[in-house]
Design an enzyme around this catalytic site. Structure first.
Site, PDB file in Angstrom:
ATOM      1  N   GLU A  27      -7.420 -15.027 -11.446  1.00 26.30           N
ATOM      2  CA  GLU A  27      -7.588 -15.858 -10.377  1.00 26.30           C
ATOM      3  C   GLU A  27      -8.012 -15.142  -9.214  1.00 26.30           C
ATOM      4  OE1 GLU A  27      -3.851 -17.823 -10.205  1.00 26.30           O
ATOM      5  OE2 GLU A  27      -4.073 -18.595 -12.296  1.00 26.30           O
ATOM      6  N   ASN A  63      -9.593 -13.841 -15.986  1.00 28.44           N
ATOM      7  CA  ASN A  63      -8.935 -15.175 -16.336  1.00 28.44           C
ATOM      8  C   ASN A  63      -8.741 -15.974 -15.209  1.00 28.44           C
ATOM      9  OD1 ASN A  63      -7.446 -16.612 -18.319  1.00 28.44           O
ATOM     10  ND2 ASN A  63      -5.682 -16.438 -17.067  1.00 28.44           N
ATOM     11  N   HIS A  72      -6.033 -25.929 -17.554  1.00 24.50           N
ATOM     12  CA  HIS A  72      -4.924 -26.682 -17.209  1.00 24.50           C
ATOM     13  C   HIS A  72      -5.498 -28.060 -16.633  1.00 24.50           C
ATOM     14  CE1 HIS A  72      -1.782 -23.708 -17.202  1.00 24.50           C
ATOM     15  NE2 HIS A  72      -2.612 -22.834 -16.351  1.00 24.50           N
ATOM     16  N   GLU A 130      -4.531 -20.971 -21.156  1.00 26.05           N
ATOM     17  CA  GLU A 130      -3.328 -21.566 -20.616  1.00 26.05           C
ATOM     18  C   GLU A 130      -3.233 -23.163 -21.016  1.00 26.05           C
ATOM     19  OE1 GLU A 130      -2.522 -20.175 -16.898  1.00 26.05           O
ATOM     20  OE2 GLU A 130      -3.195 -18.189 -17.306  1.00 26.05           O
ATOM     21  N   ASP A 149      -2.968 -26.816 -21.080  1.00 28.71           N
ATOM     22  CA  ASP A 149      -2.034 -27.923 -21.372  1.00 28.71           C
ATOM     23  C   ASP A 149      -2.767 -29.128 -20.703  1.00 28.71           C
ATOM     24  OD1 ASP A 149      -1.936 -27.241 -18.466  1.00 28.71           O
ATOM     25  OD2 ASP A 149       0.154 -26.183 -18.561  1.00 28.71           O
TER      26      ASP A 149
HETATM   27  O1  9MR Z   1       3.957 -20.934 -16.335  1.00 30.64           O
HETATM   28  C1  9MR Z   1       4.204 -19.845 -15.049  1.00 30.64           C
HETATM   29  C2  9MR Z   1       5.433 -20.416 -14.349  1.00 30.64           C
HETATM   30  O2  9MR Z   1       6.685 -20.329 -15.243  1.00 30.64           O
HETATM   31  C3  9MR Z   1       5.592 -19.554 -13.263  1.00 30.64           C
HETATM   32  O3  9MR Z   1       6.606 -20.096 -12.392  1.00 30.64           O
HETATM   33  C4  9MR Z   1       4.285 -19.471 -12.200  1.00 30.64           C
HETATM   34  C5  9MR Z   1       4.332 -18.649 -11.243  1.00 30.64           C
HETATM   35  O4  9MR Z   1       3.051 -18.619 -10.438  1.00 30.64           O
HETATM   36  O5  9MR Z   1       3.073 -19.237 -13.318  1.00 30.64           O
HETATM   37  C6  9MR Z   1       3.212 -19.774 -14.381  1.00 30.64           C
HETATM   38  O6  9MR Z   1       1.721 -19.496 -15.254  1.00 30.64           O
HETATM   39  C7  9MR Z   1       0.652 -19.432 -14.324  1.00 30.64           C
HETATM   40  C8  9MR Z   1      -0.287 -18.372 -15.097  1.00 30.64           C
HETATM   41  O7  9MR Z   1       0.447 -17.249 -14.859  1.00 30.64           O
HETATM   42  C9  9MR Z   1      -1.587 -18.251 -14.297  1.00 30.64           C
HETATM   43  N1  9MR Z   1      -2.304 -19.507 -14.201  1.00 30.64           N
HETATM   44  C10 9MR Z   1      -1.515 -20.411 -13.856  1.00 30.64           C
HETATM   45  C11 9MR Z   1      -0.318 -20.764 -14.455  1.00 30.64           C
HETATM   46  C12 9MR Z   1       0.441 -21.917 -14.258  1.00 30.64           C
HETATM   47  O8  9MR Z   1       0.870 -21.861 -12.825  1.00 30.64           O
END
Ligand code: 9MR
Length: 686
Positions: free
Chosen positions: A174, A217, A254, A282, A284
């Site tokens: 990101e 990513n 997402h 990722e 969903d």
């Molecule tokens: O799913 C993850 C969640 O449990 C955490 O609280 C969050 C913190 O920022 O991160 C989520 O996973 C993220 C991933 O690491 C990067 N892309 C976005 C995902 C959803 O926020």
């Protein structure tokens, strides 16, 4: 008889010693090959779990996993049953692995890693450098030298701990800004180190674990028109052009209820065309509509370098956006409708057909091959390079080629009076083919002696490169690293002995030119006998390289020269077409290629361009802007769209690497000066 020196009828790659005189009564080559009615291709074997179904096309299906949930039996049961790739959801983030400077904690991620290892699941490492979930001690650094050394130390220490255990790393996550700028977002890394921090991170990562795949990513880069997508694309293109190590791009995916943008596949294939693998990392989708999941999976299935899909959690209740029920299992662990849609779409071929029927894709008709061909040839690009240990190499022949990791990897036979063996070279560009180093494979465990006519491909289900070649039997070696000429294993045979049907039909021919191609269920092994027969054996994707049985005559011609040798079978990208090429010896004694199509490698073959006046490739449909250095268009291989066992070629702008010969050359067949040249299609309809 004069035919004998006009027809170079000695097979180009066979054991020395036998004297071969072919009867010269054959006048020929306009004869048509009879496609022998073949058994109907086996219906696709459908798997019942996501991981197994994805594996049938060489892909993985993964999920994000939380270490704290591994003790939940319902959770672990679904994880173990359905998924063959695992991403620790939070356990490899900086705020867990190095909460305070120099003090590393791998315990939570190690729990996931050991669970994955004991259940045969691979691991994605998420993530090394990210502006979020970053401890305050990092984000408050203001000195560039300090931050650079902190970042490099973090990458190196974490990657070292997981060396050999993690398949792919999200090295940087990101880093691009939302909105229309197409540039990096503000972060401590960007603000203190500047634009170069991403490159620095990837270089450090490659050094730390050269075997791991290194990915960039991001989210909101699925829409090809978005400025953010284009910004990432420019970065990857620049990295590839400058040799900055990057192997893959992860698209988080997402999505809202509508699912992916309609151009998502274009995005995936455009990135893949830069020479990186792409993955959905990722996934969903709000409310998990079946159609939205189907469209997402299809976009990946339609791109050969889309190597896997990961959903971001197992049950809706496990999701970071649980209020939107975006996953494939409900809170009780029951399969939702989207599960079945995903499983079906992973089946690949029928999904592709359905997509086409629904009119959502137009590539299929555009990609169907034309019924006649014209080509432009390069000059001679690759010539033998004898060395002191390999003197007297007269010809370089029978090339096999894949484009992988930004380079062409060419394997070929070397021919000399003393016999045949194999050579390997790689280069980034055809203009450099002539100066590439020749690595002789007799130095590897492949060894010395008669080895010829190689075919190379990556067998994705086993993550191994295969080199198929002839030794008198059909043989193969494997190598985890295509670029390591010393990494090939000793020859093994596909068959315990020559199959009966070949023994009964080979006459005074030779058993040559073994060729493997797989669809999502089966692998097929083709070979020729220089006596008018093309043979085909079959095994399953799971059993390969074992289990080849049911050898049949796939095509035959009463004129042996019209269906001689050097058969290739390919899948045409974005179509249901398979293409068969077989080399013939023409009425002028020169080599040329005929072509057929079928809807399965095991199907029956219909002539496409198969006569001397309408050849697939023959001196009469090739122009030679650099000079007519050959009149033979002989044994070679198409430049593929991918590099895996599906042998997929593009539908457009075909290129064929072939062996050609100075028309004035004379002498013993094994010492003729064969060279390699490249044909490029000039009548591509697309
Ligand atoms: O799913 C993850 C969640 O449990 C955490 O609280 C969050 C913190 O920022 O991160 C989520 O996973 C993220 C991933 O690491 C990067 N892309 C976005 C995902 C959803 O926020």
């Amino acid at each position: 008889m004069s035919w004998l020196h006009q027809f170079p009828t000695r097979r180009n790659a066979r054991p020395l010693g036998g004297t071969v005189l072919l009867v010269a009564t054959a006048l020929l080559a306009t004869g048509t090959a009879t496609a022998v009615p073949a058994a109907e291709p086996a219906a696709d074997v459908r798997a019942t779990t996501l991981g197994a179904q994805a594996a049938q096309s060489g892909r993985y299906f993964g999920t994000a996993v939380a270490a704290g949930k591994l003790g939940d039996t319902a959770y672990a049961n679904i994880l173990n049953r359905e998924f063959n790739m695992v991403t620790p959801e939070n356990e490899l983030k900086w705020d867990t692995t190095e909460r305070s400077r120099g003090s590393f904690d791998f315990a939570p991620a190690d729990r996931i890693a050991s669970h994955a290892a004991s259940h045969g699941q691979r691991l994605r490492g998420h993530t090394l450098v990210w502006h979020s979930q970053l401890p305050g001690w990092v984000s408050s650094i203001t000195d560039a030298n300090t931050l650079r050394s902190v970042m490099n130390n973090h990458i190196t220490t974490v990657m070292n701990h997981y060396k050999g255990k993690i398949h792919s790393w999200d090295v940087v996550n990101e880093a691009f800004a939302d909105g229309g700028s197409g540039t990096h977002r503000a972060s401590v890394f960007q603000n203190v180190l500047g634009d170069g921090f991403i490159e620095q991170a990837f270089r450090t990562a490659r050094t730390a674990d050269p075997a791991a795949k290194l990915c960039y990513n991001d989210y909101n880069i699925e829409n090809w028109s978005a400025a953010k997508t284009q910004g990432v694309y420019r970065m990857v293109r620049d990295f590839k052009a400058r040799g900055v190590p990057i192997d893959c791009v992860g698209f988080q995916a997402h999505f809202g209820t509508g699912g992916p943008p309609s151009n998502f596949q274009t995005t995936l294939s455009s990135f893949a065309a830069l020479g990186v693998d792409v993955q959905i990392t990722e996934l969903d989708i709000a409310q998990a509509p079946s159609a939205a999941y189907t469209n997402t999976v299809r976009a990946c299935m339609n791109v050969s370098r889309c190597t896997g899909i990961t959903v971001w959690g197992i049950r809706d209740s496990d999701s970071w956006r649980s209020g939107e029920n975006p996953l494939l299992f409900d809170g009780n662990g029951n399969k939702k409708a989207a599960f079945q849609a995903t499983l079906t779409a992973l089946g690949g071929s029928s999904a592709t057909v359905a997509a086409r029927t629904a009119g959502t894709r137009s590539a299929a008709s555009a990609a169907a091959l034309p019924g006649s061909f014209s080509w432009s040839s390069s000059g001679s690009l690759i010539a033998p390079k004898p060395d002191s240990a390999h003197p007297g190499i007269a010809g370089i022949k029978d090339p096999s080629v894949v484009h992988y990791n930004g380079r062409y990897h060419v394997f070929a036979s070397t021919a000399s009076a003393s016999g045949y063996n194999l050579v390997y070279l790689n280069f980034t560009d055809w203009s450099q083919a002539g100066s590439a180093t020749h690595h002789y494979l007799d130095r590897s465990a492949i060894g010395t002696g008669y080895r010829a006519a190689p075919q190379v491909f990556y067998y994705a289900p086993q993550r191994l490169w295969y080199l198929v070649y002839q030794t008198g039997n059909a043989s193969f070696s494997t190598n985890p690293d295509i670029s390591d000429p010393n990494g090939w294993s000793a020859p093994r045979h596909f068959y315990s002995a020559m199959p009966d049907i070949i023994r009964q039909n080979i006459g005074n021919g030779y058993w040559v030119d073994m060729w493997v191609i797989c669809d999502s269920s089966n692998c097929y092994l083709f070979s020729s006998d220089d006596n008018g027969h093309l043979y085909r054996s079959q095994t399953t994707v799971g059993q390969f390289p074992g289990g080849f049985t049911n050898t049949v005559i796939a095509a035959q011609d009463s004129n042996r020269y019209a269906l001689f040798e050097a058969a290739n079978v390919y899948k045409v990208q974005d179509s249901n077409q398979y293409l068969l090429l077989v080399e013939a010896i023409g009425s002028d004694g020169k080599r040329w290629f005929r072509s057929w199509t079928a809807n399965s490698p095991g199907g029956s073959w219909t002539a496409l361009a198969a006569s001397e006046s309408n050849p697939f490739a023959r001196a009469n449909n090739v122009t030679f802007p650099a000079g007519a250095w050959t009149r033979d268009i002989s044994h070679g291989e198409m430049i593929r769209a991918g590099y895996d066992q599906t042998l997929t070629i593009p539908g457009c702008r075909l290129q064929y690497l072939y062996q050609g010969l100075d028309p004035g050359a004379t002498g013993d067949y094994n010492t003729l000066p064969w060279r390699l040249g490249l044909l490029t299609q000039t009548n591509s309809p697309c």
